[in-house]
Scaffold this active site. Structure first.
Site, PDB file in Angstrom:
ATOM      1  N   CYS A  67       0.830  -1.199   0.000  1.00 42.76           N
ATOM      2  CA  CYS A  67       0.000   0.000   0.000  1.00 42.76           C
ATOM      3  C   CYS A  67       0.872   1.260   0.000  1.00 42.76           C
ATOM      4  O   CYS A  67       2.084   1.201   0.168  1.00 42.76           O
ATOM      5  CB  CYS A  67      -0.911   0.010   1.225  1.00 42.76           C
ATOM      6  SG  CYS A  67      -0.013   0.148   2.784  1.00 42.76           S
TER       7      CYS A  67
ATOM      8  N   CYS B 258       3.034   1.787   3.069  1.00 39.86           N
ATOM      9  CA  CYS B 258       4.199   0.894   3.099  1.00 39.86           C
ATOM     10  C   CYS B 258       5.310   1.448   2.219  1.00 39.86           C
ATOM     11  O   CYS B 258       6.485   1.405   2.584  1.00 39.86           O
ATOM     12  CB  CYS B 258       3.810  -0.508   2.653  1.00 39.86           C
ATOM     13  SG  CYS B 258       2.556  -1.266   3.704  1.00 39.86           S
TER      14      CYS B 258
END
Length: 78
Positions: free
Chosen positions: A11, A14
């Site tokens: 994501c 991240c």
């Protein structure tokens, strides 16, 4: 050499976390190894229930949010 793992499904948070670690290491002139872990079984194996998670030298040091710049610098320099 410090070994980092960023735990998460890939994501945006991240990616931001991985980039922050890479940038802090570059600015400090510290060589690191960075691995992105997207396998949920492996992430859960670290006991991380919310991502992004950060593992430093085998120990979970953060989970559930994007770490702050000071925190990242401390990991890199510590």
């Amino acid at each position: 050499m410090k070994k980092f793992k960023v735990l998460g499904g890939g994501c945006r948070n991240c990616e931001v976390t991985a980039n922050a670690i890479t940038q802090a290491a570059k600015e400090a002139g510290v060589e690191i190894e960075l691995e992105k872990v997207t396998d949920m079984a492996e992430i859960l194996g670290f006991g991380v229930m919310s991502t992004p998670g950060v593992v430093l030298d085998g120990k979970v040091v953060h989970a559930g949010s994007i770490p702050g710049p000071d925190q990242v610098r401390d990991w890199v320099l510590g």
